[in-house]
Write an enzyme that holds these catalytic residues in place. Structure first.
Site, short mmCIF file in Angstrom:
data_model
loop_
_atom_site.label_atom_id
_atom_site.label_comp_id
_atom_site.label_asym_id
_atom_site.label_seq_id
_atom_site.Cartn_x
_atom_site.Cartn_y
_atom_site.Cartn_z
N TYR A 53 45.02 36.52 54.28
CA TYR A 53 44.21 37.24 53.29
C TYR A 53 44.95 37.39 51.96
O TYR A 53 44.37 37.18 50.89
CB TYR A 53 43.80 38.62 53.82
CG TYR A 53 42.78 39.27 52.90
CD1 TYR A 53 41.45 38.89 52.97
CD2 TYR A 53 43.17 40.19 51.94
CE1 TYR A 53 40.51 39.43 52.10
CE2 TYR A 53 42.23 40.74 51.06
CZ TYR A 53 40.91 40.35 51.15
OH TYR A 53 39.99 40.88 50.28
N PRO A 106 45.24 45.11 40.34
CA PRO A 106 44.55 45.76 41.46
C PRO A 106 44.51 44.79 42.64
O PRO A 106 43.97 43.70 42.53
CB PRO A 106 43.15 46.02 40.90
CG PRO A 106 42.95 44.98 39.83
CD PRO A 106 44.32 44.74 39.25
N SER A 135 42.85 49.67 42.89
CA SER A 135 41.72 48.82 43.26
C SER A 135 40.58 49.64 43.83
O SER A 135 40.79 50.63 44.53
CB SER A 135 42.19 47.81 44.31
OG SER A 135 41.09 47.21 44.95
N TYR A 163 34.55 47.83 40.98
CA TYR A 163 33.50 46.89 41.37
C TYR A 163 32.18 47.62 41.22
O TYR A 163 32.02 48.74 41.70
CB TYR A 163 33.68 46.41 42.82
CG TYR A 163 34.71 45.32 42.97
CD1 TYR A 163 34.63 44.17 42.19
CD2 TYR A 163 35.75 45.43 43.87
CE1 TYR A 163 35.57 43.16 42.31
CE2 TYR A 163 36.69 44.42 44.00
CZ TYR A 163 36.60 43.29 43.22
OH TYR A 163 37.52 42.30 43.34
N THR A 189 35.83 44.40 37.05
CA THR A 189 36.06 43.03 37.51
C THR A 189 34.74 42.27 37.58
O THR A 189 33.79 42.72 38.23
CB THR A 189 36.75 43.04 38.88
OG1 THR A 189 38.00 43.71 38.74
CG2 THR A 189 37.00 41.63 39.39
N LYS A 300 37.74 42.21 33.33
CA LYS A 300 38.68 41.36 34.07
C LYS A 300 37.95 40.14 34.61
O LYS A 300 36.91 40.27 35.26
CB LYS A 300 39.30 42.15 35.22
CG LYS A 300 40.27 41.36 36.10
CD LYS A 300 41.01 42.31 37.03
CE LYS A 300 42.04 41.62 37.90
NZ LYS A 300 41.48 41.00 39.10
N HIS A 324 41.09 35.52 39.25
CA HIS A 324 41.25 36.26 40.51
C HIS A 324 42.28 35.58 41.41
O HIS A 324 42.15 35.57 42.63
CB HIS A 324 39.89 36.37 41.22
CG HIS A 324 39.70 37.62 42.02
ND1 HIS A 324 39.09 38.74 41.54
CD2 HIS A 324 40.04 37.94 43.30
CE1 HIS A 324 39.04 39.67 42.48
NE2 HIS A 324 39.64 39.21 43.56
N GLY A 356 48.86 33.64 38.60
CA GLY A 356 49.95 32.67 38.58
C GLY A 356 51.24 33.15 37.94
O GLY A 356 52.19 32.37 37.83
N ARG A 358 54.63 34.41 38.09
CA ARG A 358 55.60 34.49 39.19
C ARG A 358 57.00 34.87 38.73
O ARG A 358 57.81 35.32 39.54
CB ARG A 358 55.67 33.13 39.92
CG ARG A 358 54.38 32.74 40.61
CD ARG A 358 54.07 33.68 41.78
NE ARG A 358 52.79 33.39 42.41
CZ ARG A 358 51.63 33.98 42.07
NH1 ARG A 358 51.60 34.89 41.11
NH2 ARG A 358 50.53 33.68 42.71
C1 LIG Z 1 45.08 40.28 48.37
C2 LIG Z 1 44.40 40.37 47.04
C3 LIG Z 1 43.48 41.36 46.83
C4 LIG Z 1 42.86 41.49 45.59
N1 LIG Z 1 41.99 42.51 45.39
C5 LIG Z 1 41.46 42.68 44.15
C6 LIG Z 1 40.63 43.79 43.88
O1 LIG Z 1 40.37 44.61 44.74
N2 LIG Z 1 40.11 43.91 42.64
C7 LIG Z 1 40.39 43.00 41.65
O2 LIG Z 1 39.89 43.15 40.53
N3 LIG Z 1 41.20 41.96 41.87
C8 LIG Z 1 41.74 41.78 43.09
N4 LIG Z 1 42.58 40.74 43.31
C9 LIG Z 1 42.93 39.85 42.18
C10 LIG Z 1 44.17 40.37 41.45
O3 LIG Z 1 43.89 41.53 40.72
C11 LIG Z 1 44.72 39.31 40.47
O4 LIG Z 1 43.70 38.89 39.62
C12 LIG Z 1 45.32 38.12 41.20
O5 LIG Z 1 46.09 38.56 42.29
C13 LIG Z 1 46.18 37.28 40.28
O6 LIG Z 1 46.66 36.15 40.92
P1 LIG Z 1 48.17 36.02 41.47
O7 LIG Z 1 48.39 37.16 42.38
O8 LIG Z 1 48.20 34.72 42.21
O9 LIG Z 1 49.08 36.02 40.28
C14 LIG Z 1 43.17 40.56 44.55
C15 LIG Z 1 44.12 39.57 44.78
C16 LIG Z 1 44.73 39.46 46.00
C17 LIG Z 1 45.76 38.38 46.20
O1 LIG Z 2 40.10 40.02 48.16
C1 LIG Z 2 39.77 40.01 46.98
O2 LIG Z 2 40.25 39.21 46.19
C2 LIG Z 2 38.79 40.97 46.48
O3 LIG Z 2 38.95 41.37 45.39
C3 LIG Z 2 37.62 41.40 47.29
C4 LIG Z 2 36.95 42.57 46.92
C5 LIG Z 2 35.85 43.02 47.65
C6 LIG Z 2 35.40 42.32 48.73
C7 LIG Z 2 36.06 41.18 49.10
C8 LIG Z 2 37.17 40.71 48.38
#
Ligand SMILES: Cc1cc2nc3c(=O)[nH]c(=O)nc-3n(C[C@H](O)[C@H](O)[C@H](O)COP(=O)(O)O)c2cc1C
Ligand SMILES: O=C(O)C(=O)c1ccccc1
Length: 424
Positions: A53, A106, A135, A163, A189, A300, A324, A356, A358
């Protein structure tokens, strides 16, 4: 996290010097410094579904790779004999000065990485003074995370990611709660109006929300809870499989935490799935969010320059260029690739970037291309997985220390100095 603490001379040792001095006594960093080894160490530590995940992306994960390739394609160009002994890493974000041009993205369901989840991340962020964007899918309610941060540093910066769900009462309630906990901005987002096609999760049949994970904002929301009474559920299986029993145990455990019964938790998972997002959200809807709050609104998931212009016209306050983390559309453009055009279209709006990032050099690249700051995502989740709060702290310190060194070696005095002059 002043520059003197992050690197360079001054009262504290630089992070780099500290690591080498610690090494003399046989002490190694808590988490691997190199991004690939950091991810690999987290993979070894976590169970397969949790790692899938966190690390997984959409489709063949081409966009996830494109994000990294976009950073590889940008080449920095240093200037000589104009550096300074101590760099100013700070940037201004909506009237607040941040100690470094980084925020914590987030990330939903952080309990997959570590049981302390958002609380550990919040404490690490608060100690460093770096904003943490809570988040909507967090594992801990925003009020608890805010309190944990305040215990470290009163008023430590926090933002809230929203959201926009089908029940506008809930959406509006999240905004009100974010205001009440002192959020400095609302991040809306836009790229997850539908859940992306994620083969790693699909192959495992694993979506955490259906087990009660990542629902803390909802389960503690009076409007969401009021909606549970109307949910009709299929009858529970008379002879549940071991897997179904584990699901029920997970739902029940999350229910206990928030004072909900198992049937209420089953209703909550179903209600969430049906209502957490609106695939038909439109630009006109944003006028209501604008009326609900006077906090800065940051969009976002912006990639198209025309969307940046539209956001400016609609009275939005900032943009985050993002795909994302390659988790939504496989084949969409790498996030950094679109940054220059979005910055140009955004006019006066500050533009942040994620997807991306890192390394500290990546932070420098995003800033030379016009970003005000960047969001760190997966790397801090891996730090959390490996060593809870201390792991998050180290990941952040490492990236900021490398950014500071890069700034110095480029011949820049401050984060704000970076620009076209430093690009090959
Ligand atoms: C496990 C996971 C959960 C995420 N959940 C959210 C979220 O709840 N809300 C949101 O706006 N973005 C979410 N994102 C996107 C991140 O905010 C961000 O845009 C993304 O991680 C950037 O990519 P990177 O981690 O590869 O640099 C999620 C990303 C990951 C990896
Ligand atoms: O996992 C995610 O990237 C994420 O932001 C999300 C948010 C709500 C439902 C499912 C995935």
């Amino acid at each position: 996290m002043s520059s003197s603490k992050a690197a360079g001379p001054g009262p504290g040792r630089s992070r780099q010097t500290q690591i080498f001095v610690d090494g003399l006594g046989g002490t190694r960093p808590l988490v691997p410094v190199a991004p690939e080894r950091l991810q690999e160490a987290a993979r070894r530590k976590l169970d397969g579904a949790a790692f899938a995940y966190l690390a997984g992306g959409a489709g063949a994960e081409r966009t996830m790779r494109a994000n990294l390739e976009a950073f590889s394609a940008v080449k920095l160009l240093p200037r000589r004999l104009r550096g300074s002994a101590a760099r100013d890493l700070s940037v201004d974000l909506f009237g607040h000065t941040s100690p470094a041009p980084v925020l914590l993205a987030p990330l939903g369901v952080l309990e997959l990485a570590h049981p302390e989840a958002d609380l550990a991340v919040g404490r690490a962020a608060a100690a460093l003074g770096v904003p943490f964007i809570f988040s909507s899918q967090a594992s801990e309610p925003m009020e608890r995370v805010a309190a944990a941060m305040d215990a470290v540093q009163a008023g430590a910066p926090r933002w809230f990611q929203l959201y926009w769900g089908t029940d506008e009462q809930v959406t509006r309630s999240f905004v009100r709660r974010a205001e009440a906990i002192g959020a400095q901005a609302i991040v809306l987002t836009l790229d997850t109006t539908l859940l992306g096609w994620r083969p790693r999760d699909l192959d495992l049949g694993h979506l955490p929300f259906l087990r009660g994970q990542g629902l803390a904002q909802y389960l503690t929301d009076e409007h969401f809870r009021a909606g549970l009474a109307g949910v009709t559920l299929p009858a529970a299986s008379p002879r549940p499989s071991p897997a179904l029993l584990r699901t029920a145990a997970s739902l029940a455990a999350h229910g206990r935490k928030f004072g909900l019964s198992l049937p209420q938790m089953r209703a909550a998972a179903a209600h969430f799935t049906a209502s957490y997002t609106r695939p038909d959200l439109q630009w006109d809807d944003l006028s209501r969010l604008r009326e609900w709050t006077s906090l800065p609104i940051v969009l976002k998931g912006i990639l198209h320059p025309d969307d940046a212009r539209e956001a400016a016209r609609r009275g939005m306050d900032g943009l985050i260029v993002s795909n994302h983390g390659g988790r939504q559309i496989d084949g969409e453009v790498g996030s950094l690739t679109m940054l220059p055009r979005v910055v140009e279209a955004a006019g006066d709006l500050p533009v942040l970037l994620d997807s991306g990032v890192r390394t500290g050099a990546d932070v420098a690249k995003a800033l030379t291309l016009g970003a005000r700051a960047v969001l760190l995502g997966r790397p801090y989740a891996y730090g959390l997985a490996l060593a809870a709060e201390a792991g998050v702290t180290e990941v952040l310190r490492n990236i900021v220390a490398e950014f500071d060194l890069t700034l110095g070696l480029l011949g820049a005095h401050s984060a704000r100095d970076l620009g076209p002059d430093h690009l090959a």
